[in-house]
Design an enzyme around this catalytic site. Sequence first.
Site, PDB file in Angstrom:
ATOM      1  N   ALA A   1     -29.187  48.660  -7.005  1.00 38.00           N
ATOM      2  CA  ALA A   1     -28.790  49.925  -6.349  1.00 38.00           C
ATOM      3  C   ALA A   1     -27.277  50.064  -6.194  1.00 38.00           C
ATOM      4  CB  ALA A   1     -29.483  50.050  -5.002  1.00 38.00           C
TER       5      ALA A   1
ATOM      6  N   TYR B   1     -35.617  47.101 -25.437  1.00 38.54           N
ATOM      7  CA  TYR B   1     -35.702  47.963 -24.249  1.00 38.54           C
ATOM      8  C   TYR B   1     -37.062  48.670 -24.182  1.00 38.54           C
ATOM      9  CZ  TYR B   1     -34.244  51.602 -20.903  1.00 38.54           C
ATOM     10  OH  TYR B   1     -34.145  52.447 -19.813  1.00 38.54           O
TER      11      TYR B   1
ATOM     12  N   LYS C   1     -39.975  48.310 -21.367  1.00 41.80           N
ATOM     13  CA  LYS C   1     -40.377  49.463 -20.547  1.00 41.80           C
ATOM     14  C   LYS C   1     -41.852  49.821 -20.763  1.00 41.80           C
ATOM     15  CE  LYS C   1     -36.482  50.247 -18.420  1.00 41.80           C
ATOM     16  NZ  LYS C   1     -36.396  50.093 -16.970  1.00 41.80           N
TER      17      LYS C   1
HETATM   18  P1  NAP Z   1     -27.063  51.553 -14.282  1.00 41.82           P
HETATM   19  O1  NAP Z   1     -26.215  52.685 -13.845  1.00 41.82           O
HETATM   20  O2  NAP Z   1     -26.584  50.677 -15.382  1.00 41.82           O
HETATM   21  O3  NAP Z   1     -27.344  50.627 -13.006  1.00 41.82           O
HETATM   22  C1  NAP Z   1     -28.102  49.466 -13.132  1.00 41.82           C
HETATM   23  C2  NAP Z   1     -28.213  48.789 -11.786  1.00 41.82           C
HETATM   24  O4  NAP Z   1     -29.024  47.609 -11.964  1.00 41.82           O
HETATM   25  C3  NAP Z   1     -26.873  48.330 -11.241  1.00 41.82           C
HETATM   26  O5  NAP Z   1     -26.875  48.489  -9.854  1.00 41.82           O
HETATM   27  C4  NAP Z   1     -26.842  46.839 -11.612  1.00 41.82           C
HETATM   28  O6  NAP Z   1     -26.082  46.079 -10.686  1.00 41.82           O
HETATM   29  C5  NAP Z   1     -28.305  46.479 -11.492  1.00 41.82           C
HETATM   30  N1  NAP Z   1     -28.678  45.306 -12.277  1.00 41.82           N
HETATM   31  C6  NAP Z   1     -28.490  45.070 -13.597  1.00 41.82           C
HETATM   32  N2  NAP Z   1     -28.970  43.867 -13.924  1.00 41.82           N
HETATM   33  C7  NAP Z   1     -29.461  43.330 -12.770  1.00 41.82           C
HETATM   34  C8  NAP Z   1     -30.095  42.107 -12.436  1.00 41.82           C
HETATM   35  N3  NAP Z   1     -30.307  41.156 -13.354  1.00 41.82           N
HETATM   36  N4  NAP Z   1     -30.456  41.892 -11.164  1.00 41.82           N
HETATM   37  C9  NAP Z   1     -30.241  42.824 -10.205  1.00 41.82           C
HETATM   38  N5  NAP Z   1     -29.647  43.999 -10.459  1.00 41.82           N
HETATM   39  C10 NAP Z   1     -29.269  44.243 -11.721  1.00 41.82           C
HETATM   40  O7  NAP Z   1     -28.522  52.033 -14.695  1.00 41.82           O
HETATM   41  P2  NAP Z   1     -29.290  53.421 -14.378  1.00 41.82           P
HETATM   42  O8  NAP Z   1     -28.972  54.381 -15.456  1.00 41.82           O
HETATM   43  O9  NAP Z   1     -29.095  53.801 -12.965  1.00 41.82           O
HETATM   44  O10 NAP Z   1     -30.794  52.943 -14.616  1.00 41.82           O
HETATM   45  C11 NAP Z   1     -31.628  52.504 -13.556  1.00 41.82           C
HETATM   46  C12 NAP Z   1     -33.036  52.257 -14.107  1.00 41.82           C
HETATM   47  O11 NAP Z   1     -33.531  53.453 -14.695  1.00 41.82           O
HETATM   48  C13 NAP Z   1     -33.082  51.207 -15.214  1.00 41.82           C
HETATM   49  O12 NAP Z   1     -34.272  50.452 -15.104  1.00 41.82           O
HETATM   50  C14 NAP Z   1     -33.083  52.037 -16.472  1.00 41.82           C
HETATM   51  O13 NAP Z   1     -33.669  51.354 -17.559  1.00 41.82           O
HETATM   52  C15 NAP Z   1     -33.924  53.212 -16.030  1.00 41.82           C
HETATM   53  N6  NAP Z   1     -33.702  54.428 -16.830  1.00 41.82           N
HETATM   54  C16 NAP Z   1     -32.475  55.043 -16.861  1.00 41.82           C
HETATM   55  C17 NAP Z   1     -32.319  56.195 -17.629  1.00 41.82           C
HETATM   56  C18 NAP Z   1     -31.004  56.936 -17.682  1.00 41.82           C
HETATM   57  O14 NAP Z   1     -30.907  57.908 -18.444  1.00 41.82           O
HETATM   58  N7  NAP Z   1     -29.995  56.555 -16.925  1.00 41.82           N
HETATM   59  C19 NAP Z   1     -33.388  56.690 -18.356  1.00 41.82           C
HETATM   60  C20 NAP Z   1     -34.603  56.044 -18.292  1.00 41.82           C
HETATM   61  C21 NAP Z   1     -34.759  54.911 -17.516  1.00 41.82           C
HETATM   62  P3  NAP Z   1     -24.879  45.098 -11.132  1.00 41.82           P
HETATM   63  O15 NAP Z   1     -23.790  45.947 -11.685  1.00 41.82           O
HETATM   64  O16 NAP Z   1     -24.476  44.413  -9.883  1.00 41.82           O
HETATM   65  O17 NAP Z   1     -25.455  44.188 -12.174  1.00 41.82           O
END
Ligand code: NAP
Length: 249
Positions: free
Chosen positions: A13, A155, A159
């Site tokens: 988060a 990925y 998923k």
């Molecule tokens: P993001 O901006 O890259 O943020 C990812 C978050 O996950 C960051 O807070 C990061 O914290 C944390 N994280 C990464 N690796 C981790 C680990 N090993 N342990 C604990 N925390 C970890 O990603 P987002 O776009 O918000 O995506 C959030 C979720 O939605 C993901 O599961 C992604 O696959 C899914 N999603 C996103 C999209 C999109 O368009 N954005 C679409 C479909 C699905 P740190 O920086 O501290 O590592």
Amino acid sequence: MLLQGKIAIVTGASRGIGKSIARTFIEQGATVAFTYRSSEEQALALEKELTANNGTAKGFKSDASKYTDAENLVKEVLEAFGTVDIVVNNAGITDDTLLMRMSEEQWDRVVDVNMKSCFNLTKAVLRTMLKARSGSIINISSVVGVQGNVGQANYSASKAGILGFTKSVALELGSRNIRCNAIAPGFIETEMTEKLDAEVVQGWRDTIPLKRGGSPEDVANTCVFLASDMSSYVTGQTINVCGGMITAS
Ligand code: NAP
């Protein structure tokens, strides 16, 4: 105040969708334990923001891909807040490349952070939710898990795996009033997409029936529904939050 009195864990988060889920849960009255892996500064800033108006929240450094980290996290959250009613497995990464070039390390890391993480934390909270005979587990998948995508074999497999896991957990734990659902976001605009070429991003928007990218709040609001008693008869389902993207293809 749909989540008044509920204790939630939200993984990953420190930014993006997870941050929005944490904020929205606080607005709805929940106590929020959130995690991050490396973004300490952002996590501290979020904790400060969430607690500013009498909200109760705490950030925990915890690697979602590590089984023992999940066990320790739940122990610490129980010590801090007493129980866990809601889990959002949101932490996720990408490491895109064509299968021809994908290394074993790239495969393992993405599968561990995205999919094994759901097992880790669900397993760790199980005893608490079984004792309470209630709980809502929400796993953040992706439309890519539903449809597949070029350059994202690791990925999309991770998923898609989440979707199978979600259904099995729902079937196993339904009789104990523990619900488990998945959300499959489409193209969600975050800080990350702001850095991409504007024309490319507009091209993506144009292919979506609702003619816009989703916002982190679109996903967070769906989490509120699934976390709250509003969805008390919904389990084992995947909600596509994608502006109609999947319907169109
Ligand atoms: P993001 O901006 O890259 O943020 C990812 C978050 O996950 C960051 O807070 C990061 O914290 C944390 N994280 C990464 N690796 C981790 C680990 N090993 N342990 C604990 N925390 C970890 O990603 P987002 O776009 O918000 O995506 C959030 C979720 O939605 C993901 O599961 C992604 O696959 C899914 N999603 C996103 C999209 C999109 O368009 N954005 C679409 C479909 C699905 P740190 O920086 O501290 O590592």
